[in-house]
Write a protein that holds these residues in place. Structure first.
Motif, PDB file in Angstrom:
ATOM      1  N   HIS A 404       0.836  -1.207   0.000  1.00  0.00           N
ATOM      2  CA  HIS A 404       0.000   0.000   0.000  1.00  0.00           C
ATOM      3  C   HIS A 404       0.870   1.256   0.000  1.00  0.00           C
ATOM      4  CE1 HIS A 404      -4.022  -1.602   0.263  1.00  0.00           C
ATOM      5  NE2 HIS A 404      -3.720  -2.363   1.292  1.00  0.00           N
ATOM      6  N   LEU A 405       1.913   1.266   0.802  1.00  0.00           N
ATOM      7  CA  LEU A 405       2.814   2.417   0.814  1.00  0.00           C
ATOM      8  C   LEU A 405       3.517   2.579  -0.529  1.00  0.00           C
ATOM      9  CD1 LEU A 405       4.248   1.954   4.398  1.00  0.00           C
ATOM     10  CD2 LEU A 405       3.042   3.985   3.579  1.00  0.00           C
ATOM     11  N   ASP A 406       3.855   1.471  -1.171  1.00  0.00           N
ATOM     12  CA  ASP A 406       4.479   1.525  -2.492  1.00  0.00           C
ATOM     13  C   ASP A 406       3.542   2.126  -3.533  1.00  0.00           C
ATOM     14  OD1 ASP A 406       6.787   0.350  -1.502  1.00  0.00           O
ATOM     15  OD2 ASP A 406       6.184  -1.679  -2.054  1.00  0.00           O
ATOM     16  N   ARG A 407       2.259   2.058  -3.282  1.00  0.00           N
ATOM     17  CA  ARG A 407       1.281   2.632  -4.214  1.00  0.00           C
ATOM     18  C   ARG A 407       1.310   4.150  -4.214  1.00  0.00           C
ATOM     19  NH1 ARG A 407      -3.994   1.395  -2.308  1.00  0.00           N
ATOM     20  NH2 ARG A 407      -4.576   2.655  -4.103  1.00  0.00           N
ATOM     21  N   GLY A 408       1.750   4.752  -3.097  1.00  0.00           N
ATOM     22  CA  GLY A 408       1.619   6.197  -2.991  1.00  0.00           C
ATOM     23  C   GLY A 408       2.869   6.982  -2.669  1.00  0.00           C
ATOM     24  N   TYR A 409       3.960   6.307  -2.268  1.00  0.00           N
ATOM     25  CA  TYR A 409       5.166   7.022  -1.858  1.00  0.00           C
ATOM     26  C   TYR A 409       6.373   6.493  -2.623  1.00  0.00           C
ATOM     27  CZ  TYR A 409       2.395   8.860   2.009  1.00  0.00           C
ATOM     28  OH  TYR A 409       1.425   9.497   2.758  1.00  0.00           O
ATOM     29  N   GLU A 410       7.048   7.389  -3.317  1.00  0.00           N
ATOM     30  CA  GLU A 410       8.212   7.025  -4.123  1.00  0.00           C
ATOM     31  C   GLU A 410       9.468   6.938  -3.262  1.00  0.00           C
ATOM     32  OE1 GLU A 410       9.902   8.577  -8.348  1.00  0.00           O
ATOM     33  OE2 GLU A 410       9.865  10.096  -6.783  1.00  0.00           O
ATOM     34  N   ARG A 411      10.238   5.833  -3.425  1.00  0.00           N
ATOM     35  CA  ARG A 411      11.522   5.658  -2.763  1.00  0.00           C
ATOM     36  C   ARG A 411      11.432   5.982  -1.266  1.00  0.00           C
ATOM     37  NH1 ARG A 411      14.925   9.213  -3.950  1.00  0.00           N
ATOM     38  NH2 ARG A 411      13.650  10.671  -5.129  1.00  0.00           N
ATOM     39  N   LEU A 412      10.407   5.450  -0.622  1.00  0.00           N
ATOM     40  CA  LEU A 412      10.106   5.849   0.748  1.00  0.00           C
ATOM     41  C   LEU A 412      11.227   5.503   1.718  1.00  0.00           C
ATOM     42  CD1 LEU A 412       8.211   7.079   2.781  1.00  0.00           C
ATOM     43  CD2 LEU A 412       6.959   4.911   2.873  1.00  0.00           C
ATOM     44  N   GLU A 413      11.709   4.253   1.672  1.00  0.00           N
ATOM     45  CA  GLU A 413      12.741   3.900   2.648  1.00  0.00           C
ATOM     46  C   GLU A 413      14.034   4.674   2.408  1.00  0.00           C
ATOM     47  OE1 GLU A 413      12.466  -0.013   0.158  1.00  0.00           O
ATOM     48  OE2 GLU A 413      11.269   1.815   0.431  1.00  0.00           O
ATOM     49  N   GLU A 414      14.320   4.971   1.132  1.00  0.00           N
ATOM     50  CA  GLU A 414      15.511   5.768   0.822  1.00  0.00           C
ATOM     51  C   GLU A 414      15.402   7.161   1.432  1.00  0.00           C
ATOM     52  OE1 GLU A 414      17.374   7.914  -3.125  1.00  0.00           O
ATOM     53  OE2 GLU A 414      16.472   5.924  -3.371  1.00  0.00           O
ATOM     54  N   LYS A 415      14.236   7.772   1.299  1.00  0.00           N
ATOM     55  CA  LYS A 415      14.025   9.108   1.853  1.00  0.00           C
ATOM     56  C   LYS A 415      14.083   9.076   3.382  1.00  0.00           C
ATOM     57  CE  LYS A 415      11.421  10.934  -2.074  1.00  0.00           C
ATOM     58  NZ  LYS A 415      10.201  11.630  -2.542  1.00  0.00           N
ATOM     59  N   LEU A 416      13.509   8.040   3.972  1.00  0.00           N
ATOM     60  CA  LEU A 416      13.543   7.932   5.426  1.00  0.00           C
ATOM     61  C   LEU A 416      14.976   7.765   5.934  1.00  0.00           C
ATOM     62  CD1 LEU A 416      10.456   5.608   5.972  1.00  0.00           C
ATOM     63  CD2 LEU A 416      10.641   8.004   6.687  1.00  0.00           C
ATOM     64  N   ARG A 417      15.746   6.922   5.269  1.00  0.00           N
ATOM     65  CA  ARG A 417      17.141   6.727   5.688  1.00  0.00           C
ATOM     66  C   ARG A 417      17.916   8.039   5.597  1.00  0.00           C
ATOM     67  NH1 ARG A 417      17.080   1.836   2.169  1.00  0.00           N
ATOM     68  NH2 ARG A 417      16.447   0.092   3.503  1.00  0.00           N
ATOM     69  N   GLY A 418      17.589   8.854   4.587  1.00  0.00           N
ATOM     70  CA  GLY A 418      18.236  10.147   4.447  1.00  0.00           C
ATOM     71  C   GLY A 418      17.930  11.092   5.590  1.00  0.00           C
ATOM     72  N   LEU A 419      16.878  10.795   6.345  1.00  0.00           N
ATOM     73  CA  LEU A 419      16.505  11.601   7.512  1.00  0.00           C
ATOM     74  C   LEU A 419      16.913  10.936   8.819  1.00  0.00           C
ATOM     75  CD1 LEU A 419      12.936  12.736   6.341  1.00  0.00           C
ATOM     76  CD2 LEU A 419      15.062  14.073   6.304  1.00  0.00           C
ATOM     77  N   GLY A 420      17.696   9.846   8.720  1.00  0.00           N
ATOM     78  CA  GLY A 420      18.223   9.212   9.912  1.00  0.00           C
ATOM     79  C   GLY A 420      17.433   8.051  10.455  1.00  0.00           C
ATOM     80  N   VAL A 421      16.485   7.530   9.687  1.00  0.00           N
ATOM     81  CA  VAL A 421      15.635   6.442  10.167  1.00  0.00           C
ATOM     82  C   VAL A 421      16.292   5.094   9.898  1.00  0.00           C
ATOM     83  CG1 VAL A 421      13.368   5.334   9.968  1.00  0.00           C
ATOM     84  CG2 VAL A 421      13.569   7.830   9.768  1.00  0.00           C
ATOM     85  N   GLU A 422      16.259   4.218  10.893  1.00  0.00           N
ATOM     86  CA  GLU A 422      16.687   2.836  10.700  1.00  0.00           C
ATOM     87  C   GLU A 422      15.482   2.049  10.176  1.00  0.00           C
ATOM     88  OE1 GLU A 422      18.882   0.796  13.796  1.00  0.00           O
ATOM     89  OE2 GLU A 422      19.321   2.717  14.748  1.00  0.00           O
ATOM     90  N   VAL A 423      15.446   1.816   8.867  1.00  0.00           N
ATOM     91  CA  VAL A 423      14.329   1.109   8.257  1.00  0.00           C
ATOM     92  C   VAL A 423      14.879   0.072   7.299  1.00  0.00           C
ATOM     93  CG1 VAL A 423      14.094   2.937   6.504  1.00  0.00           C
ATOM     94  CG2 VAL A 423      12.205   1.329   6.873  1.00  0.00           C
ATOM     95  N   GLU A 424      14.276  -1.112   7.343  1.00  0.00           N
ATOM     96  CA  GLU A 424      14.697  -2.213   6.483  1.00  0.00           C
ATOM     97  C   GLU A 424      13.467  -2.791   5.789  1.00  0.00           C
ATOM     98  OE1 GLU A 424      16.827  -6.643   6.862  1.00  0.00           O
ATOM     99  OE2 GLU A 424      16.126  -5.571   8.660  1.00  0.00           O
ATOM    100  N   ARG A 425      13.591  -2.986   4.476  1.00  0.00           N
ATOM    101  CA  ARG A 425      12.549  -3.685   3.731  1.00  0.00           C
ATOM    102  C   ARG A 425      12.920  -5.166   3.685  1.00  0.00           C
ATOM    103  NH1 ARG A 425       8.750  -2.733  -0.741  1.00  0.00           N
ATOM    104  NH2 ARG A 425       9.212  -0.496  -0.537  1.00  0.00           N
ATOM    105  N   VAL A 426      12.029  -5.994   4.171  1.00  0.00           N
ATOM    106  CA  VAL A 426      12.234  -7.432   4.159  1.00  0.00           C
ATOM    107  C   VAL A 426      11.320  -8.021   3.102  1.00  0.00           C
ATOM    108  CG1 VAL A 426      12.194  -9.557   5.505  1.00  0.00           C
ATOM    109  CG2 VAL A 426      12.813  -7.391   6.610  1.00  0.00           C
ATOM    110  N   HIS A 427      11.877  -8.742   2.147  1.00  0.00           N
ATOM    111  CA  HIS A 427      11.125  -9.214   0.988  1.00  0.00           C
ATOM    112  C   HIS A 427      10.474 -10.576   1.242  1.00  0.00           C
ATOM    113  CE1 HIS A 427      12.503  -6.023  -1.640  1.00  0.00           C
ATOM    114  NE2 HIS A 427      13.755  -6.258  -1.247  1.00  0.00           N
TER     115      HIS A 427
END
Length: 429
Positions: A404-427
């Motif tokens: 659902h997030l992929d439907r509306g937000y581009e490169r979300l985890e990349e942008k979050l990491r750029g703001l200091g967030v520890e986020v991991e996409r698990v496939h």
């Protein structure tokens, strides 16, 4: 959306105070309508600033599957056209997972005199007024019936101009009916039209393509039909909902974030509310700077309304922000009747939220100490709400159904990491 993507999850480690700069992508709800508008001409429509999201991928696939032309240019622009369309029947699988794809109905009906489309899918946030689309097509002279599992619209002699009153100022409904009216014979009026910036963006694109439209940005849009439209080059407006999501996240985490390329002029409502809650909001040219202010934030009241009110697409994110505000905040949802379903997910994290029996209002009590746990992204904006909550929660939050997030937000985890967030996409878990 691939089967594997359906099972992807985010793992977010909190709490974190966002720091840095984020660049806003093209607006989802403007880009998808612009892509559908390419079906109105055989000439090329070149769209830049289209966000790389799965909803846009679905629309591009739909256009090519019915015979339209589509390709990606070097640099990322999309080149699309209605050249070669051999089918006016929208593929069921794409319609069911992407609500915006219903907007091919207007262009196909206008150009080819026929369109068929199943009931659209997308987010489960309550009843949406498909009747606004259908009534608009009927007013323009089409015969529209429910046949089997789809809506079928027919106007073999072409559409004719008409006075159209929209029972509800639906954004997608206004966009769809507007695309049908631009090729109708004669004069049309769309009364009680949606005034959202995404409607204005589409109308301006249509004018560049040769449409005769006045009243853009008002509730009274007038259209003088033209025989044909031409190709055009167009840059999609930036996404005010993405910008608002990052602004709310910065405020919730007492962060310092510069949001670049935001459509500031169309964001007065959310920025006013974020400032009222106590965050520092500074407008700097084409950027917004969100900084820490009062800590904790102050409780506020907000209600989601059609533009220029607070967007319903930001209500969930603002509610998540208000879990960190002192006192009782009152939330009123005036657009969709089931948009508070995400509250149960926030409660799993420790939020103190009571929802009224009507399911259209809630009281948020805070500030609340949230904790990481396993939650679900129930729709695009609900997913953003639990993600925002994960940023202030202690420990690891696992967010399921992030397609659902992929439907509306581009490169979300990349942008979050750029703001200091520890986020991991698990496939594919």
């Amino acid at each position: 959306m691939t089967d594997q993507a359906s099972y992807d999850q985010f793992r977010v480690r909190g709490p974190v105070s966002l720091r840095g700069v984020v660049k806003i992508s093209g607006a989802k709800n403007a880009a998808l309508a612009a892509m559908c508008a390419s079906l109105l001409t055989d000439e090329d429509v070149v769209l830049s600033n289209v966000p790389a999201i799965s909803d846009a991928t679905d629309i591009a696939e739909l256009i090519t599957r019915i015979g339209g032309a589509g390709s990606q240019e070097q640099g990322g622009a999309l080149r699309l056209s209605g050249r070669g369309v051999h089918s006016t029947e929208a593929p069921k699988d794409l319609i069911k997972r992407n609500r915006a794809s219903f907007q091919v109905m207007g262009p196909l009906l206008a150009r080819h005199g026929h369109a068929a489309c199943p009931m659209p899918g997308g987010d489960s946030i309550g009843q949406r007024p498909i009747d606004v689309h259908i009534d608009g097509f009927r007013a323009l002279g089409a015969e529209v019936d429910w046949s089997g599992d789809r809506w079928v619209a027919s106007a073999p002699r072409g559409l004719r101009g008409a006075q159209i009153f929209m029972d509800y100022p639906s954004v997608s409904g206004t966009q769809n009916v507007l695309m049908a009216a631009v090729l109708a014979k004669g004069h049309s009026v769309i009364a009680n039209a949606a005034t959202e910036p995404e409607v204005r963006d589409l109308a301006e694109l249509l004018r560049v393509m040769g449409a005769n439209i006045s009243g853009i940005g008002t509730q009274w849009i007038e259209v003088e039909g033209v025989p044909a439209l031409r190709g055009a080059a167009w840059s999609v407006m930036p996404d005010r909902i993405e910008a608002g999501t990052f602004a709310a996240a910065a405020a919730a985490t007492s962060g310092t974030v510069r949001i670049e390329g935001a459509p500031i002029a169309s964001m007065e409502a959310p920025l006013a509310k974020i400032a009222a809650a106590g965050a520092t909001v500074t407008r700097d040219g084409e950027a917004i700077a969100i900084g820490p202010g009062r800590s904790p934030l102050d409780a506020i009241h907000l209600q989601a309304l059609p533009y220029p009110g607070l967007p319903t697409d930001l209500q969930a994110q603002m509610t998540a922000m208000l879990t960190q505000a002192k006192g009782e905040s009152h939330i009123f949802e005036r657009v969709f009747d089931n948009r508070l379903l995400y509250v149960d997910e926030l409660r799993k994290m420790g939020a103190d939220i009571t929802v009224a029996q009507t399911r259209s209002a809630a009281v948020v009590r805070g500030p609340t100490r949230l904790h990481g746990t396993r939650v679900f992204a129930l729709d695009v904006r609900a997913g953003a709400a639990v993600l925002l909550a994960a940023l202030v929660a202690e420990g690891t939050t696992v967010i399921e159904d992030i397609y659902h997030l992929d439907r509306g937000y581009e490169r979300l985890e990349e942008k979050l990491r750029g703001l200091g967030v520890e986020v991991e996409r698990v496939h594919g878990v």
